[in-house]
Design a protein around this motif. Structure first.
Motif, mmCIF file in Angstrom:
data_model
loop_
_atom_site.group_PDB
_atom_site.id
_atom_site.type_symbol
_atom_site.label_atom_id
_atom_site.label_comp_id
_atom_site.label_asym_id
_atom_site.label_seq_id
_atom_site.Cartn_x
_atom_site.Cartn_y
_atom_site.Cartn_z
ATOM 1 N N PRO A 260 60.645 -59.743 -39.021
ATOM 2 C CA PRO A 260 61.202 -60.357 -37.808
ATOM 3 C C PRO A 260 60.418 -60.031 -36.538
ATOM 4 O O PRO A 260 60.583 -60.693 -35.529
ATOM 5 N N TYR A 261 59.574 -58.972 -36.589
ATOM 6 C CA TYR A 261 58.854 -58.576 -35.377
ATOM 7 C C TYR A 261 57.465 -58.052 -35.722
ATOM 8 O O TYR A 261 57.288 -57.316 -36.692
ATOM 9 N N SER A 262 56.473 -58.442 -34.928
ATOM 10 C CA SER A 262 55.145 -57.875 -35.085
ATOM 11 C C SER A 262 54.833 -57.036 -33.851
ATOM 12 O O SER A 262 54.789 -57.557 -32.734
ATOM 13 N N SER A 263 54.605 -55.728 -34.050
ATOM 14 C CA SER A 263 54.323 -54.873 -32.889
ATOM 15 C C SER A 263 52.892 -55.093 -32.415
ATOM 16 O O SER A 263 52.571 -54.817 -31.267
ATOM 17 N N LYS A 264 52.028 -55.592 -33.296
ATOM 18 C CA LYS A 264 50.657 -55.924 -32.886
ATOM 19 C C LYS A 264 50.668 -57.093 -31.914
ATOM 20 O O LYS A 264 50.048 -57.053 -30.858
#
Ligand code: HEC
Ligand code: HEC
Ligand code: HEC
Length: 272
Positions: A260-264
């Motif tokens: 659900p989320y890409s920190s990159k």
């Protein structure tokens, strides 16, 4: 005005001004910085000053005890039905930990017994029977997209007086019904207990856990929850993606392109 009176008031005024500046500096210092990457922090961090009744209600609830089911002898009949071995210790079994602990195989998340760092140090999560934290299905498994370190700082800095969109930016998710499918009704759920009735489910019945010591934490009574209910979060409208995962060589691996989320990329992904 006499000269001395003028001097006195000037001195007083500057003193007041200086105190004001110092207060502001203090307040700025107290404001915590938001960590760059999301990370799981565990349920204990929500207890002790902000959400004590939620924590206590959770400890007494099925989710607050979900890890314990992996011990030998627990719910023997249910295990037999699911073709599991009732005498086996499943507390470090990768097949079970995604749904019975918090943040397994993710940053800051649960590490089973026997986990070692590259240098051979024991880094396994300490199990605390009195104060569970990362073991069990904790707050972050329902409230976050990628662990609660970031949005917890926003909650604290605003003393709970935030908008859904403020914490959502940092990974708090509000698509409750959707997030249950991380585990319930999941294709890899071995229990086949049938569909979860979200409308009938009670998660943390807080009412009886309020007392003199934590009365100031009642966000229901002071209207903060009501105010938030007027706002529709983006994740409520669309629903965030649920991670897909598989087992490779006995290890749990998240499938690429399903988180659900890409920190990159600092990006959230919604259900299409
Ligand atoms: C995909 C998520 C998922 C996985 C993987 C998983 N569980 Fe569960 N487990 C659940 C959920 C959700 C429940 C609550 C019952 C339900 O609605 O399915 C549950 C319930 C249970 C129960 C109680 C069942 C009952 O009827 O009383 C036991 C025991 C259990 N799990 C053990 C295990 C063991 C052991 C493993 C690993 C071999 C495992 N689980 C793997 C999600 C999972
Ligand atoms: C199994 C999922 C689940 C777990 C685990 C869980 N929650 Fe919740 N939480 C919910 C749902 C669903 C709601 C909305 C309905 C309600 O208030 O019960 C909610 C609502 C809340 C709210 C009100 C939010 C607002 O401002 O509108 C707070 C605060 C909260 N939870 C704190 C916690 C804390 C602290 C923990 C861990 C100790 C926790 N929750 C564990 C599902 C969960
Ligand atoms: C990380 C996995 C996970 C998530 C996410 C999750 N649950 Fe559960 N839930 C479990 C497990 C494991 C149990 C089994 C506890 C037991 O049987 O004692 C359980 C038990 C329950 C129960 C008790 C009845 C039963 O089926 O055994 C209810 C009700 C429930 N969950 C509702 C929810 C709701 C509503 C949500 C979403 C807001 C949710 N859960 C999210 C893992 C999860």
């Amino acid at each position: 005005m006499g000269k001395t009176l003028k001097t006195i008031s000037l001195v007083l005024l500057s003193a007041i001004f200086l105190i004001g500046v110092a207060d502001e500096a203090d307040a700025k210092k107290k404001k915590k910085k938001i960590p760059k990457k999301p990370s799981y922090v565990g349920a204990v961090k929500c207890n002790g000053s902000c959400h004590d009744p939620y924590y206590q209600a959770w400890v007494d609830s099925p989710h607050g005890k979900a890890f314990n089911l992996l011990k030998p002898g627990e719910r023997a009949e249910a295990k037999k039905k699911a073709k599991l071995d009732p005498e086996k210790d499943y507390t470090a079994d990768p097949q079970c930990l995604r749904c019975h602990t918090t943040g397994y195989r993710q940053k800051g998340g649960f590490k089973p017994a026997g986990s070692k760092s590259k240098k051979g140090k024991d880094i396994s999560t300490k199990i605390d029977p009195e104060e569970p934290s990362l073991e069990q299905v904790g707050c972050e498994m329902c409230h976050s997209a990628a662990g609660g370190a970031q949005f917890r700082v926003v909650m604290k800095n605003t003393k709970g007086d935030y908008k859904k969109s403020d914490t959502e930016k940092y990974g708090q998710r509000w698509d409750y019904e959707n997030v249950c499918t991380r585990c319930h009704n999941h294709p890899k759920n071995p229990h086949k207990k049938g569909k979860l009735d979200f409308a009938k489910a009670t998660i943390h019945p807080i009412a009886k856990y309020f007392n003199e010591d934590n009365a100031d934490q009642d966000i229901v009574k002071d209207g903060k929850v009501k105010d938030r209910a007027k706002e529709t979060a983006k994740s409520e409208e669309k629903g965030l993606r649920i991670e897909d995962w598989n087992f490779k060589k006995g290890k749990l691996k998240f499938a690429k392109g399903t988180r659900p989320y890409s920190s990159k990329k600092k990006k959230f992904y919604y259900i299409k």
